[in-house]
Write a protein that holds these residues in place. Structure first.
Motif, PDB file in Angstrom:
ATOM      1  N   VAL A  51       0.831  -1.203   0.000  1.00 61.37           N
ATOM      2  CA  VAL A  51       0.000   0.000   0.000  1.00 61.37           C
ATOM      3  C   VAL A  51       0.869   1.258   0.000  1.00 61.37           C
ATOM      4  N   LEU A  52       1.915   1.250   0.809  1.00 59.68           N
ATOM      5  CA  LEU A  52       2.790   2.417   0.894  1.00 59.68           C
ATOM      6  C   LEU A  52       3.513   2.661  -0.433  1.00 59.68           C
ATOM      7  N   ALA A  53       3.973   1.576  -1.065  1.00 60.59           N
ATOM      8  CA  ALA A  53       4.694   1.714  -2.331  1.00 60.59           C
ATOM      9  C   ALA A  53       3.774   2.249  -3.427  1.00 60.59           C
ATOM     10  N   VAL A  54       2.550   1.730  -3.488  1.00 59.21           N
ATOM     11  CA  VAL A  54       1.601   2.188  -4.504  1.00 59.21           C
ATOM     12  C   VAL A  54       1.207   3.638  -4.248  1.00 59.21           C
ATOM     13  N   TYR A  55       1.021   3.989  -2.984  1.00 59.45           N
ATOM     14  CA  TYR A  55       0.614   5.353  -2.637  1.00 59.45           C
ATOM     15  C   TYR A  55       1.717   6.362  -2.957  1.00 59.45           C
ATOM     16  N   LEU A  56       2.954   6.050  -2.591  1.00 65.43           N
ATOM     17  CA  LEU A  56       4.054   6.987  -2.827  1.00 65.43           C
ATOM     18  C   LEU A  56       4.486   6.986  -4.291  1.00 65.43           C
ATOM     19  N   ASP A  57       4.605   5.765  -4.859  1.00 67.18           N
ATOM     20  CA  ASP A  57       5.049   5.604  -6.248  1.00 67.18           C
ATOM     21  C   ASP A  57       6.217   6.532  -6.557  1.00 67.18           C
ATOM     22  N   ASN A  58       7.237   6.415  -5.711  1.00 62.58           N
ATOM     23  CA  ASN A  58       8.380   7.313  -5.796  1.00 62.58           C
ATOM     24  C   ASN A  58       9.639   6.473  -5.995  1.00 62.58           C
ATOM     25  N   PHE A  61      11.749   5.734  -3.134  1.00 69.48           N
ATOM     26  CA  PHE A  61      11.236   4.781  -2.146  1.00 69.48           C
ATOM     27  C   PHE A  61      11.345   3.334  -2.614  1.00 69.48           C
ATOM     28  N   TRP A  62      11.311   3.114  -3.936  1.00 68.09           N
ATOM     29  CA  TRP A  62      11.276   1.743  -4.437  1.00 68.09           C
ATOM     30  C   TRP A  62      12.444   0.884  -3.959  1.00 68.09           C
ATOM     31  N   PRO A  63      13.702   1.356  -3.964  1.00 71.04           N
ATOM     32  CA  PRO A  63      14.791   0.494  -3.467  1.00 71.04           C
ATOM     33  C   PRO A  63      14.573   0.047  -2.023  1.00 71.04           C
ATOM     34  N   TRP A  66      11.920  -2.684  -2.139  1.00 71.02           N
ATOM     35  CA  TRP A  66      12.434  -3.969  -2.620  1.00 71.02           C
ATOM     36  C   TRP A  66      13.219  -4.710  -1.535  1.00 71.02           C
ATOM     37  N   ALA A  67      14.078  -3.984  -0.828  1.00 74.49           N
ATOM     38  CA  ALA A  67      14.879  -4.614   0.230  1.00 74.49           C
ATOM     39  C   ALA A  67      13.989  -5.100   1.369  1.00 74.49           C
ATOM     40  N   ALA A  68      13.041  -4.245   1.786  1.00 76.69           N
ATOM     41  CA  ALA A  68      12.173  -4.594   2.906  1.00 76.69           C
ATOM     42  C   ALA A  68      11.211  -5.721   2.535  1.00 76.69           C
ATOM     43  N   GLN A  69      10.590  -5.622   1.355  1.00 78.86           N
ATOM     44  CA  GLN A  69       9.608  -6.636   0.963  1.00 78.86           C
ATOM     45  C   GLN A  69      10.282  -7.971   0.660  1.00 78.86           C
ATOM     46  N   GLY A  70      11.460  -7.933   0.049  1.00 85.29           N
ATOM     47  CA  GLY A  70      12.186  -9.179  -0.184  1.00 85.29           C
ATOM     48  C   GLY A  70      12.541  -9.873   1.118  1.00 85.29           C
ATOM     49  N   THR A  71      12.880  -9.084   2.127  1.00 88.10           N
ATOM     50  CA  THR A  71      13.172  -9.646   3.450  1.00 88.10           C
ATOM     51  C   THR A  71      11.909 -10.214   4.084  1.00 88.10           C
ATOM     52  N   MET A  72      10.771  -9.560   3.855  1.00 87.39           N
ATOM     53  CA  MET A  72       9.513 -10.079   4.380  1.00 87.39           C
ATOM     54  C   MET A  72       9.106 -11.374   3.674  1.00 87.39           C
ATOM     55  N   LEU A 211      -2.803 -10.691 -12.504  1.00 86.75           N
ATOM     56  CA  LEU A 211      -2.405  -9.398 -11.958  1.00 86.75           C
ATOM     57  C   LEU A 211      -1.642  -8.583 -13.000  1.00 86.75           C
ATOM     58  N   TYR A 212      -0.811  -9.276 -13.762  1.00 82.99           N
ATOM     59  CA  TYR A 212      -0.058  -8.612 -14.834  1.00 82.99           C
ATOM     60  C   TYR A 212      -0.995  -7.981 -15.859  1.00 82.99           C
ATOM     61  N   THR A 213      -2.085  -8.667 -16.196  1.00 85.80           N
ATOM     62  CA  THR A 213      -3.033  -8.130 -17.175  1.00 85.80           C
ATOM     63  C   THR A 213      -3.770  -6.908 -16.641  1.00 85.80           C
ATOM     64  N   ILE A 214      -3.790  -6.751 -15.317  1.00 85.90           N
ATOM     65  CA  ILE A 214      -4.508  -5.628 -14.709  1.00 85.90           C
ATOM     66  C   ILE A 214      -3.587  -4.438 -14.451  1.00 85.90           C
ATOM     67  N   ILE A 215      -2.412  -4.692 -13.886  1.00 92.05           N
ATOM     68  CA  ILE A 215      -1.537  -3.585 -13.476  1.00 92.05           C
ATOM     69  C   ILE A 215      -0.354  -3.383 -14.410  1.00 92.05           C
ATOM     70  N   GLY A 216      -0.126  -4.315 -15.320  1.00 87.89           N
ATOM     71  CA  GLY A 216       0.985  -4.181 -16.254  1.00 87.89           C
ATOM     72  C   GLY A 216       2.273  -4.788 -15.710  1.00 87.89           C
ATOM     73  N   PHE A 217       3.210  -5.052 -16.630  1.00 88.14           N
ATOM     74  CA  PHE A 217       4.441  -5.742 -16.243  1.00 88.14           C
ATOM     75  C   PHE A 217       5.318  -4.895 -15.327  1.00 88.14           C
ATOM     76  N   LEU A 218       5.446  -3.597 -15.612  1.00 86.36           N
ATOM     77  CA  LEU A 218       6.328  -2.753 -14.810  1.00 86.36           C
ATOM     78  C   LEU A 218       5.907  -2.742 -13.347  1.00 86.36           C
ATOM     79  N   GLN A 219       4.613  -2.586 -13.108  1.00 88.67           N
ATOM     80  CA  GLN A 219       4.138  -2.549 -11.724  1.00 88.67           C
ATOM     81  C   GLN A 219       4.300  -3.910 -11.052  1.00 88.67           C
ATOM     82  N   LEU A 220       4.048  -4.993 -11.808  1.00 87.36           N
ATOM     83  CA  LEU A 220       4.256  -6.336 -11.251  1.00 87.36           C
ATOM     84  C   LEU A 220       5.725  -6.549 -10.934  1.00 87.36           C
ATOM     85  N   LEU A 221       6.600  -6.066 -11.810  1.00 90.85           N
ATOM     86  CA  LEU A 221       8.047  -6.160 -11.579  1.00 90.85           C
ATOM     87  C   LEU A 221       8.430  -5.455 -10.289  1.00 90.85           C
ATOM     88  N   ARG A 222       7.912  -4.252 -10.111  1.00 85.57           N
ATOM     89  CA  ARG A 222       8.273  -3.457  -8.937  1.00 85.57           C
ATOM     90  C   ARG A 222       7.671  -4.022  -7.654  1.00 85.57           C
TER      91      ARG A 222
END
Length: 266
Positions: A51-58, A61-63, A66-72, A211-222
């Motif tokens: 939610v925070l990543a989608v809201y900020l979309d900055n 913030f993305w790095p 990625w580090a925090a979510q990968g750890t989770m 999910l990819y068909t809804i949000i696109g590859f870039l967003q799924l990647l991130r």
């Protein structure tokens, strides 16, 4: 005792019963509600980060995401790992249901991995039967092609080897964690369990594609793919050092023959 006096193959100066008796009784209690509390907490953090990543979309913030979510994702794997060991709950059904939910969400076939992981613990240090980061024999090494050697022994590629291990296991070993008829890993009585896990894994792949068909590859990647790669890095990095760290002096065996000082170099 100095290193020159230490023989890791000699019998330990204590019994297993002495170790167990030295551990406080409360450490043996499998508290299902406490375990589920950890699951709820970790899932809350995972979705909170999304939610925070989608809201900020900055991009600043993305790095961090990625580090925090990968750890989770790694934390979810560890909880599923405990389900596989039966230490999450006294109830096997709860272990199986929670394990499937957690592991399928990070593309791990729960029963397929659980069974091979059990094999690892039953045969730790045995080059012929172990599953985790097993040293290669000269014969197997020479039979490997250039790409196999390159991706296994050249950093950082070994840090991302886990998905390939799930699909094809390690060099010199055959079979897949997704195939219920893989007699090299599974007993025929375990086939239905493997089928269920493979179906759950497949449903997660289908969900990601939807999910990819809804949000696109870039967003799924991130949101998912990069954290998944960070999780894989954590898993391979931690388990490699666990079994082959600089101070790991445990020997490897072939049959009953002890083999000293074998390390897999990245």
């Amino acid at each position: 005792m100095g290193d020159s006096e230490f023989d890791p193959s000699s019998p330990p100066p204590f019994r297993l019963s002495e170790i167990r008796s030295a551990i406080p009784n409360h450490c043996w209690v499998k508290d299902t509600w406490r375990s589920l509390g950890y699951v709820v907490r970790d899932i809350f953090v995972v979705f909170g980060l999304i939610v925070l990543a989608v809201y900020l979309d900055n991009w600043a913030f993305w790095p961090f995401y990625w580090a925090a979510q990968g750890t989770m994702f790694w934390a979810l794997f560890v909880l599923g790992h405990d389900c596989g060991h039966g230490s999450f709950s006294e109830n096997p059904t709860i272990n199986s249901v929670v394990g499937h939910i957690l592991h399928s969400s990070i593309l791990v076939p729960y029963h397929g991995w659980r069974i091979s992981h059990r094999t690892h613990h039953q045969n730790h240090g045995n080059i012929e039967k172990d599953e985790s980061w097993v040293p290669l024999s000269e014969k197997v090494y020479k039979e490997m092609g250039f790409s196999g050697k390159f991706f296994r022994f050249r950093a950082p590629f070994p840090l991302f080897a886990y998905p390939l291990y799930l699909l094809w296991r390690s060099p010199g070993k055959s079979g897949s964690h997704f195939n219920p008829y893989n007699n090299n890993l599974f007993h025929h009585s375990e086939r239905n369990h493997v089928v269920i896990s493979t179906v759950c894994w497949t449903l997660m792949v289908v969900f990601l594609f939807k999910l990819y068909t809804i949000i696109g590859f870039l967003q799924l990647l991130r949101l998912y793919i990069i954290p998944y790669l960070v999780f894989i890095m954590w898993l391979d990095f931690v388990t490699y050092l666990h079994h082959h760290g600089h101070y790991n002096k445990l020997p490897w065996y072939r049959g009953k023959v002890k083999i000293h000082n074998i390390h897999i170099l990245l």
